[in-house]
Design a protein around this motif. Structure first.
Motif, mmCIF file in Angstrom:
data_model
loop_
_atom_site.group_PDB
_atom_site.id
_atom_site.type_symbol
_atom_site.label_atom_id
_atom_site.label_comp_id
_atom_site.label_asym_id
_atom_site.label_seq_id
_atom_site.Cartn_x
_atom_site.Cartn_y
_atom_site.Cartn_z
ATOM 1 N N LEU A 275 0.838 -1.192 0.000
ATOM 2 C CA LEU A 275 0.000 0.000 0.000
ATOM 3 C C LEU A 275 0.876 1.247 0.000
ATOM 4 O O LEU A 275 1.975 1.257 0.530
ATOM 5 C CB LEU A 275 -0.920 0.001 1.216
ATOM 6 N N SER A 276 0.355 2.326 -0.561
ATOM 7 C CA SER A 276 1.139 3.543 -0.728
ATOM 8 C C SER A 276 0.997 4.459 0.480
ATOM 9 O O SER A 276 0.166 4.249 1.372
ATOM 10 C CB SER A 276 0.666 4.287 -1.979
ATOM 11 N N VAL A 277 1.821 5.517 0.493
ATOM 12 C CA VAL A 277 1.712 6.532 1.540
ATOM 13 C C VAL A 277 0.331 7.179 1.488
ATOM 14 O O VAL A 277 -0.288 7.439 2.533
ATOM 15 C CB VAL A 277 2.823 7.589 1.385
ATOM 16 N N GLU A 278 -0.182 7.440 0.300
ATOM 17 C CA GLU A 278 -1.526 8.023 0.179
ATOM 18 C C GLU A 278 -2.571 7.092 0.786
ATOM 19 O O GLU A 278 -3.505 7.546 1.458
ATOM 20 C CB GLU A 278 -1.849 8.292 -1.295
ATOM 21 N N ASP A 279 -2.419 5.773 0.566
ATOM 22 C CA ASP A 279 -3.336 4.809 1.178
ATOM 23 C C ASP A 279 -3.249 4.865 2.695
ATOM 24 O O ASP A 279 -4.268 4.807 3.399
ATOM 25 C CB ASP A 279 -3.019 3.381 0.706
ATOM 26 N N ALA A 280 -2.024 4.960 3.212
ATOM 27 C CA ALA A 280 -1.834 5.014 4.662
ATOM 28 C C ALA A 280 -2.453 6.288 5.239
ATOM 29 O O ALA A 280 -3.100 6.249 6.299
ATOM 30 C CB ALA A 280 -0.346 4.943 4.998
ATOM 31 N N LEU A 281 -2.269 7.419 4.566
ATOM 32 C CA LEU A 281 -2.878 8.661 5.029
ATOM 33 C C LEU A 281 -4.396 8.537 5.084
ATOM 34 O O LEU A 281 -5.030 8.926 6.074
ATOM 35 C CB LEU A 281 -2.497 9.813 4.098
ATOM 36 N N ASP A 282 -4.984 7.979 4.036
ATOM 37 C CA ASP A 282 -6.438 7.829 4.018
ATOM 38 C C ASP A 282 -6.907 6.909 5.136
ATOM 39 O O ASP A 282 -7.929 7.169 5.782
ATOM 40 C CB ASP A 282 -6.899 7.283 2.661
ATOM 41 N N GLU A 283 -6.168 5.829 5.383
ATOM 42 C CA GLU A 283 -6.578 4.913 6.444
ATOM 43 C C GLU A 283 -6.517 5.580 7.807
ATOM 44 O O GLU A 283 -7.414 5.401 8.641
ATOM 45 C CB GLU A 283 -5.705 3.652 6.434
ATOM 46 N N VAL A 284 -5.474 6.381 8.051
ATOM 47 C CA VAL A 284 -5.374 7.082 9.326
ATOM 48 C C VAL A 284 -6.500 8.099 9.461
ATOM 49 O O VAL A 284 -7.086 8.254 10.545
ATOM 50 C CB VAL A 284 -3.993 7.765 9.452
ATOM 51 N N LEU A 285 -6.833 8.799 8.387
ATOM 52 C CA LEU A 285 -7.926 9.762 8.452
ATOM 53 C C LEU A 285 -9.263 9.084 8.727
ATOM 54 O O LEU A 285 -10.168 9.693 9.312
ATOM 55 C CB LEU A 285 -7.986 10.575 7.156
ATOM 56 N N TRP A 286 -9.394 7.821 8.350
ATOM 57 C CA TRP A 286 -10.583 7.053 8.712
ATOM 58 C C TRP A 286 -10.508 6.540 10.154
ATOM 59 O O TRP A 286 -11.475 6.675 10.911
ATOM 60 C CB TRP A 286 -10.742 5.844 7.772
ATOM 61 N N THR A 287 -9.397 5.941 10.541
ATOM 62 C CA THR A 287 -9.358 5.176 11.788
ATOM 63 C C THR A 287 -8.751 5.921 12.970
ATOM 64 O O THR A 287 -9.176 5.721 14.109
ATOM 65 C CB THR A 287 -8.560 3.873 11.577
ATOM 66 N N ASP A 288 -7.748 6.738 12.756
ATOM 67 C CA ASP A 288 -7.066 7.470 13.825
ATOM 68 C C ASP A 288 -6.889 8.930 13.442
ATOM 69 O O ASP A 288 -5.774 9.440 13.417
ATOM 70 C CB ASP A 288 -5.689 6.854 14.115
ATOM 71 N N PRO A 289 -7.975 9.645 13.143
ATOM 72 C CA PRO A 289 -7.827 11.029 12.680
ATOM 73 C C PRO A 289 -7.174 11.900 13.753
ATOM 74 O O PRO A 289 -7.461 11.749 14.946
ATOM 75 C CB PRO A 289 -9.265 11.477 12.403
ATOM 76 N N PRO A 290 -6.299 12.806 13.359
ATOM 77 C CA PRO A 290 -5.607 13.641 14.351
ATOM 78 C C PRO A 290 -6.554 14.537 15.128
ATOM 79 O O PRO A 290 -6.290 14.879 16.277
ATOM 80 C CB PRO A 290 -4.623 14.455 13.509
ATOM 81 N N LEU A 291 -7.651 14.965 14.517
ATOM 82 C CA LEU A 291 -8.710 15.685 15.211
ATOM 83 C C LEU A 291 -9.822 14.675 15.463
ATOM 84 O O LEU A 291 -10.673 14.442 14.610
ATOM 85 C CB LEU A 291 -9.208 16.860 14.364
ATOM 86 N N ALA A 292 -9.810 14.076 16.647
ATOM 87 C CA ALA A 292 -10.692 12.943 16.910
ATOM 88 C C ALA A 292 -12.115 13.366 17.232
ATOM 89 O O ALA A 292 -13.078 12.735 16.799
ATOM 90 C CB ALA A 292 -10.129 12.105 18.066
ATOM 91 N N ASN A 293 -12.265 14.442 18.005
ATOM 92 C CA ASN A 293 -13.586 14.883 18.462
ATOM 93 C C ASN A 293 -13.624 16.407 18.477
ATOM 94 O O ASN A 293 -12.919 17.042 19.275
ATOM 95 C CB ASN A 293 -13.871 14.360 19.877
ATOM 96 N N PHE A 294 -14.442 16.997 17.610
ATOM 97 C CA PHE A 294 -14.566 18.452 17.603
ATOM 98 C C PHE A 294 -15.836 18.812 16.837
ATOM 99 O O PHE A 294 -16.846 18.164 17.028
ATOM 100 C CB PHE A 294 -13.317 19.108 17.010
ATOM 101 N N GLY A 295 -15.793 19.831 15.963
ATOM 102 C CA GLY A 295 -16.999 20.252 15.246
ATOM 103 C C GLY A 295 -18.120 20.586 16.213
ATOM 104 O O GLY A 295 -19.274 20.191 16.019
ATOM 105 N N ILE A 296 -17.821 21.332 17.278
ATOM 106 C CA ILE A 296 -18.728 21.508 18.405
ATOM 107 C C ILE A 296 -19.796 22.560 18.088
ATOM 108 O O ILE A 296 -19.490 23.648 17.591
ATOM 109 C CB ILE A 296 -17.943 21.918 19.661
ATOM 110 N N SER A 297 -21.046 22.223 18.406
ATOM 111 C CA SER A 297 -22.152 23.166 18.260
ATOM 112 C C SER A 297 -22.916 23.271 19.576
ATOM 113 O O SER A 297 -22.745 22.435 20.476
ATOM 114 C CB SER A 297 -23.085 22.747 17.118
ATOM 115 N N TYR A 298 -23.779 24.288 19.669
ATOM 116 C CA TYR A 298 -24.458 24.604 20.926
ATOM 117 C C TYR A 298 -25.912 24.960 20.626
ATOM 118 O O TYR A 298 -26.227 26.123 20.353
ATOM 119 C CB TYR A 298 -23.761 25.773 21.631
ATOM 120 N N PRO A 299 -26.820 23.978 20.649
ATOM 121 C CA PRO A 299 -28.230 24.294 20.385
ATOM 122 C C PRO A 299 -28.746 25.377 21.335
ATOM 123 O O PRO A 299 -28.463 25.329 22.540
ATOM 124 C CB PRO A 299 -28.934 22.958 20.629
ATOM 125 N N VAL A 300 -29.479 26.342 20.802
ATOM 126 C CA VAL A 300 -29.931 27.456 21.642
ATOM 127 C C VAL A 300 -31.211 27.119 22.402
ATOM 128 O O VAL A 300 -31.628 27.864 23.283
ATOM 129 C CB VAL A 300 -30.158 28.723 20.798
#
Length: 460
Positions: A275-300
């Motif tokens: 597998l290529s480096v691009e494949d490895a990057l995509d797999e990490v973005l699926w399984t171990d993304p560097p930003l694991a939990n965010f995109g925070i919103s606040y219902p009013v």
């Protein structure tokens, strides 16, 4: 809101005394997938504790996460009502608090800020960026190769994004190190209030330098953009970009290198795996993304959403890691599939994902070419992860490799000290304009003092 005097304490299984699963501390860092599995029993959204005494709701379902990320009306990003009930020394406050940035605001302000950030980043020459990353990576590899061992996090992945940041933003090396060191302190969840102030003042100093000496760099382009961002808005866009561009780029590089060094699919010589480096990057973005939990919103207002009651003004956090690996949508073969959520989706998607991918890809390819016989210095299962619910980040990545004779050092400018890399020196980088770096003014202009007071919370 739980008061500071009655904050629940975590139990050995990672839950708190009031039954919430904790997303802070070593238990979650060691086994986030185990926590996500338990949370899925609640449904697509589950109650959690983000920090001691700070409850939130975590989204683990892929389709529900998509719906929230695309909906600015029911799920606004403005945190100001929430943060009124949070003590100022709360360790997650500097990350979650409202800032006038394109990822933490809603329309129409979001669109105006986003336009300025996107336009500034689009002016970066991608070929020049690739060349700069290659040259900087080669220098760092040249310093490691005679030693036969290295910590790829502190000696490579931590340093390289900083050098790129200095170049793109026309930032003096010492000032860039101060900014990135402050970002690291914020993400350690200790002394985060003080580190946030250090970061802000360093950014204001950079703006003062660029005001006196504008150049062909992202800082100048933001300050001169037709959208006419205020000084405060420019400062916060820079904080947003340096935070993502340093810490998250570092984690993407390290997490991908960990996969390459520990997964037999990439074996048989790192440069000759199946597998290529691009494949490895995509797999990490699926399984171990560097930003694991965010995109925070606040219902009013309280919401009944997919069978879950969401309280008003309580954080709704998207678990990119859990949603990417939602069993109901996960495919066995995801090679080439980039439908993960790790860059965000919708109006708040990461505006710098193209640049981040170039930096990570080139950094990894150059390292594999320069140290082809590299291997982990400890078993993969003994690697440890830094605590914190937002990032997925290794504490270190020790490797060993056959040492090579030390080459004659290339001519460099003043050596640039890197705090976390021991006694190693890293070359100072030129600014994007190629001009000599200016020094900070001895007597800050009135606007600088006013802005510094504003950042410190002094409206006067």
């Amino acid at each position: 809101m739980t008061s500071p005097d009655s904050r629940p304490s975590p139990s050995p299984d990672g839950s708190t005394t009031d039954g919430l699963l904790s997303l802070h501390g070593p238990e979650f860092a060691a086994d986030p997938e185990g926590v996500y599995r338990r949370l899925r029993a609640y449904g697509p959204i589950a109650p959690v504790e983000l920090s001691p005494g700070v409850p939130g709701m975590l989204v683990t379902d892929y389709d529900v996460a998509l719906e929230i990320l695309r909906d600015q009306v029911r799920f606004p990003r403005d945190a100001r009502r929430w943060q009124q009930g949070i003590p100022p020394d709360c360790p997650v406050l500097p990350i979650m608090a409202y800032r006038p940035t394109c990822n933490l605001t809603d329309d129409p302000l979001r669109s105006r800020l986003r336009e300025a950030v996107t336009d500034a980043l689009d002016r970066v020459d991608q070929n020049a960026l690739r060349t700069f990353v290659e040259r900087s990576a080669s220098r760092l590899i040249g310093r490691m190769s005679p030693l036969g061992e290295a910590d790829l996090r502190t000696e490579y992945a931590l340093v390289l994004p900083l050098l790129v940041f200095n170049e793109l933003f026309g930032c003096p090396a010492e000032l860039g190190e101060r900014m990135v060191a402050a970002v690291r302190e914020v993400l350690k969840w200790e002394n985060s209030e003080e580190a946030n102030m250090t970061l802000g003042l360093a950014v204001l100093e950079l703006m003062a330098l660029k005001r006196e000496n504008p150049g062909q760099d992202v800082t100048t382009w933001l300050m001169e953009h037709p959208a006419e961002l205020t000084d405060e808005e420019v400062a916060h866009q820079i904080v947003m970009i340096v935070g993502a561009g340093s810490e998250l780029a570092q984690n993407l590089i390290v997490n991908t290198l960990r996969l390459l060094l520990s997964d037999e699919r990439f074996g048989g010589g790192l440069s000759g795996g199946s597998l290529s480096v691009e494949d490895a990057l995509d797999e990490v973005l699926w399984t171990d993304p560097p930003l694991a939990n965010f995109g925070i919103s606040y219902p009013v207002e309280p919401l009944d959403f997919h069978g879950v009651r969401l309280p008003a003004d309580q954080p709704v956090v998207i678990s990119f890691a859990a949603a990417n690996n939602d069993p109901s949508t996960r495919a066995e073969d995801r090679a080439g599939n980039r439908a993960h959520l790790s860059w965000g989706v919708g109006p708040h998607a990461c505006p710098a994902q193209g640049q981040a991918r170039i930096i990570a890809t080139v950094a990894i390819e150059k390292l594999l070419d320069g140290l082809p016989d590299m291997e982990l210095a400890v078993p993969a299962e003994e690697l440890t992860w830094r605590p914190g619910f937002i990032q997925r980040a290794l504490s270190s990545l020790p490797v060993r490799f056959p040492s090579t004779p030390e080459p004659a050092p290339p001519p460099l400018a003043e050596p640039y000290p890197v705090t976390e890399a021991g006694d190693e020196d890293v070359p100072e980088t030129p600014t994007a304009s190629g001009a000599e770096e200016p020094s900070a003014p001895k007597a800050p202009a009135r606007w600088w003092r006013r802005l510094a007071n504003w950042w410190a919370g002094d409206a006067g």
